[in-house]
Write a protein that holds these residues in place. Sequence first.
Motif, PDB file in Angstrom:
ATOM      1  N   GLY A 112       0.821  -1.202   0.000  1.00  0.00           N
ATOM      2  CA  GLY A 112       0.000   0.000   0.000  1.00  0.00           C
ATOM      3  C   GLY A 112       0.855   1.252   0.000  1.00  0.00           C
ATOM      4  O   GLY A 112       1.991   1.250   0.479  1.00  0.00           O
ATOM      5  N   LYS A 113       0.302   2.314  -0.544  1.00  0.00           N
ATOM      6  CA  LYS A 113       1.075   3.539  -0.715  1.00  0.00           C
ATOM      7  C   LYS A 113       0.442   4.699   0.053  1.00  0.00           C
ATOM      8  O   LYS A 113      -0.767   4.878   0.012  1.00  0.00           O
ATOM      9  N   LEU A 114       1.304   5.476   0.723  1.00  0.00           N
ATOM     10  CA  LEU A 114       0.863   6.685   1.413  1.00  0.00           C
ATOM     11  C   LEU A 114       1.430   7.891   0.671  1.00  0.00           C
ATOM     12  O   LEU A 114       2.647   8.055   0.551  1.00  0.00           O
ATOM     13  N   LEU A 115       0.523   8.711   0.159  1.00  0.00           N
ATOM     14  CA  LEU A 115       0.868   9.938  -0.551  1.00  0.00           C
ATOM     15  C   LEU A 115       0.576  11.104   0.382  1.00  0.00           C
ATOM     16  O   LEU A 115      -0.551  11.255   0.850  1.00  0.00           O
ATOM     17  N   PHE A 116       1.583  11.923   0.668  1.00  0.00           N
ATOM     18  CA  PHE A 116       1.336  13.033   1.581  1.00  0.00           C
ATOM     19  C   PHE A 116       2.264  14.198   1.263  1.00  0.00           C
ATOM     20  O   PHE A 116       3.248  14.061   0.523  1.00  0.00           O
ATOM     21  N   SER A 117       1.897  15.348   1.804  1.00  0.00           N
ATOM     22  CA  SER A 117       2.715  16.537   1.605  1.00  0.00           C
ATOM     23  C   SER A 117       3.044  17.174   2.948  1.00  0.00           C
ATOM     24  O   SER A 117       2.286  17.063   3.902  1.00  0.00           O
ATOM     25  N   LEU A 118       4.180  17.827   2.983  1.00  0.00           N
ATOM     26  CA  LEU A 118       4.586  18.611   4.152  1.00  0.00           C
ATOM     27  C   LEU A 118       5.025  19.977   3.635  1.00  0.00           C
ATOM     28  O   LEU A 118       5.935  20.065   2.805  1.00  0.00           O
ATOM     29  N   ASN A 119       4.361  21.026   4.118  1.00  0.00           N
ATOM     30  CA  ASN A 119       4.794  22.353   3.691  1.00  0.00           C
ATOM     31  C   ASN A 119       5.966  22.828   4.552  1.00  0.00           C
ATOM     32  O   ASN A 119       6.412  22.130   5.462  1.00  0.00           O
ATOM     33  N   GLU A 120       6.463  23.998   4.236  1.00  0.00           N
ATOM     34  CA  GLU A 120       7.659  24.487   4.924  1.00  0.00           C
ATOM     35  C   GLU A 120       7.449  24.628   6.426  1.00  0.00           C
ATOM     36  O   GLU A 120       8.373  24.382   7.214  1.00  0.00           O
ATOM     37  N   LYS A 121       6.264  25.007   6.839  1.00  0.00           N
ATOM     38  CA  LYS A 121       5.989  25.141   8.273  1.00  0.00           C
ATOM     39  C   LYS A 121       5.998  23.776   8.952  1.00  0.00           C
ATOM     40  O   LYS A 121       6.478  23.631  10.079  1.00  0.00           O
ATOM     41  N   ALA A 122       5.447  22.766   8.285  1.00  0.00           N
ATOM     42  CA  ALA A 122       5.453  21.414   8.847  1.00  0.00           C
ATOM     43  C   ALA A 122       6.872  20.885   8.977  1.00  0.00           C
ATOM     44  O   ALA A 122       7.214  20.195   9.944  1.00  0.00           O
ATOM     45  N   LEU A 123       7.727  21.195   8.005  1.00  0.00           N
ATOM     46  CA  LEU A 123       9.092  20.687   8.007  1.00  0.00           C
ATOM     47  C   LEU A 123       9.987  21.383   9.031  1.00  0.00           C
ATOM     48  O   LEU A 123      11.107  20.951   9.273  1.00  0.00           O
ATOM     49  N   GLU A 124       9.482  22.454   9.644  1.00  0.00           N
ATOM     50  CA  GLU A 124      10.231  23.089  10.733  1.00  0.00           C
ATOM     51  C   GLU A 124      10.277  22.194  11.964  1.00  0.00           C
ATOM     52  O   GLU A 124      11.147  22.343  12.831  1.00  0.00           O
ATOM     53  N   ASP A 125       9.341  21.260  12.046  1.00  0.00           N
ATOM     54  CA  ASP A 125       9.315  20.291  13.145  1.00  0.00           C
ATOM     55  C   ASP A 125      10.207  19.110  12.761  1.00  0.00           C
ATOM     56  O   ASP A 125       9.944  18.417  11.783  1.00  0.00           O
ATOM     57  N   ARG A 126      11.279  18.879  13.512  1.00  0.00           N
ATOM     58  CA  ARG A 126      12.216  17.809  13.182  1.00  0.00           C
ATOM     59  C   ARG A 126      11.547  16.433  13.157  1.00  0.00           C
ATOM     60  O   ARG A 126      11.978  15.518  12.462  1.00  0.00           O
ATOM     61  N   GLY A 127      10.481  16.306  13.926  1.00  0.00           N
ATOM     62  CA  GLY A 127       9.791  15.026  13.964  1.00  0.00           C
ATOM     63  C   GLY A 127       9.136  14.662  12.655  1.00  0.00           C
ATOM     64  O   GLY A 127       8.842  13.493  12.400  1.00  0.00           O
ATOM     65  N   ALA A 128       8.917  15.656  11.799  1.00  0.00           N
ATOM     66  CA  ALA A 128       8.259  15.392  10.531  1.00  0.00           C
ATOM     67  C   ALA A 128       9.090  14.461   9.659  1.00  0.00           C
ATOM     68  O   ALA A 128       8.557  13.546   9.021  1.00  0.00           O
ATOM     69  N   LEU A 129      10.393  14.681   9.614  1.00  0.00           N
ATOM     70  CA  LEU A 129      11.262  13.782   8.849  1.00  0.00           C
ATOM     71  C   LEU A 129      11.586  12.521   9.640  1.00  0.00           C
ATOM     72  O   LEU A 129      11.773  11.450   9.061  1.00  0.00           O
ATOM     73  N   GLY A 130      11.628  12.656  10.969  1.00  0.00           N
ATOM     74  CA  GLY A 130      11.902  11.484  11.791  1.00  0.00           C
ATOM     75  C   GLY A 130      10.871  10.389  11.592  1.00  0.00           C
ATOM     76  O   GLY A 130      11.199   9.203  11.599  1.00  0.00           O
ATOM     77  N   MET A 131       9.613  10.780  11.404  1.00  0.00           N
ATOM     78  CA  MET A 131       8.563   9.775  11.233  1.00  0.00           C
ATOM     79  C   MET A 131       8.776   8.966   9.965  1.00  0.00           C
ATOM     80  O   MET A 131       8.436   7.779   9.902  1.00  0.00           O
ATOM     81  N   ILE A 132       9.331   9.591   8.949  1.00  0.00           N
ATOM     82  CA  ILE A 132       9.615   8.870   7.712  1.00  0.00           C
ATOM     83  C   ILE A 132      10.759   7.886   7.933  1.00  0.00           C
ATOM     84  O   ILE A 132      10.676   6.708   7.557  1.00  0.00           O
ATOM     85  N   HIS A 133      11.831   8.359   8.569  1.00  0.00           N
ATOM     86  CA  HIS A 133      13.002   7.505   8.792  1.00  0.00           C
ATOM     87  C   HIS A 133      12.689   6.320   9.696  1.00  0.00           C
ATOM     88  O   HIS A 133      13.295   5.243   9.543  1.00  0.00           O
ATOM     89  N   GLU A 134      11.773   6.476  10.630  1.00  0.00           N
ATOM     90  CA  GLU A 134      11.421   5.364  11.515  1.00  0.00           C
ATOM     91  C   GLU A 134      10.901   4.168  10.715  1.00  0.00           C
ATOM     92  O   GLU A 134      11.086   3.021  11.104  1.00  0.00           O
ATOM     93  N   TRP A 135      10.228   4.453   9.613  1.00  0.00           N
ATOM     94  CA  TRP A 135       9.694   3.375   8.776  1.00  0.00           C
ATOM     95  C   TRP A 135      10.690   2.908   7.721  1.00  0.00           C
ATOM     96  O   TRP A 135      10.814   1.707   7.452  1.00  0.00           O
ATOM     97  N   THR A 136      11.410   3.835   7.119  1.00  0.00           N
ATOM     98  CA  THR A 136      12.279   3.458   6.000  1.00  0.00           C
ATOM     99  C   THR A 136      13.624   2.898   6.457  1.00  0.00           C
ATOM    100  O   THR A 136      14.174   2.003   5.810  1.00  0.00           O
ATOM    101  N   ASP A 137      14.171   3.385   7.560  1.00  0.00           N
ATOM    102  CA  ASP A 137      15.496   2.935   7.991  1.00  0.00           C
ATOM    103  C   ASP A 137      15.507   1.462   8.384  1.00  0.00           C
ATOM    104  O   ASP A 137      16.531   0.779   8.229  1.00  0.00           O
TER     105      ASP A 137
END
Length: 204
Positions: free
Chosen positions: A149-174
């Motif tokens: 299954g595929k999750l399509l999502f967007s993060l704008n610049e304000k969302a990416l100011e939160d370090r956890g936004a990228l951390g959530m991706i790495h928790e699954w991909t790493d």
Amino acid sequence: MTQHYFDKAYAARDTKVIRSLYDEWASSYDDDITAQGYATPERAAVTLAEFLDDKELPIFDIGCGTGLSGAALKHVGFTTIDGGDVSAAMLVEARKKGIYRNLLELEVDAPLPFAPGAYDAISAIGVIGPGAAPISLFDTLMHRLGRGGKLLFSLNEKALEDRGALGMIHEWTDCGAAILLHAEEGAHLPGINMKSTIYLIEKN
């Protein structure tokens, strides 16, 4: 975009306040955000179309709002789209577009009303970040996908100011639980010079 709504949306953190804001904004939302060149839904839909060949597979468009994201998905050929949002007024506007097979009013903090694997893709366009859903929604959505299954999502610049936004991706991909298929920065709201990054993740 009416500056009053824009400022309040990005400042809001309480879920009840956010729901009330979007209920109030619903009738003028499309005009306000389109006037700023809202580009993220189209960019996201094109991305999913590149990776999902069968356009009849069911998609759940969470945080569908007035249906701009669903309209973009339909425009690139997807035919089976369900939507859900916490704002009843936004859903009224979405229903007028005739895009969705089903539209559901979602309850904040309640379990999602579909079983894991029920949808081949879930879209969350402009949904995760300040003034919208918390980062924890990412995990919730990933657990609702079946293998492949595929999750399509967007993060704008304000969302990416939160370090956890990228951390959530790495928790699954790493750890290999998911694969990052696509990540690309581009226009979000050109009228206010804001960008967003479109992500597509596939669950293993």
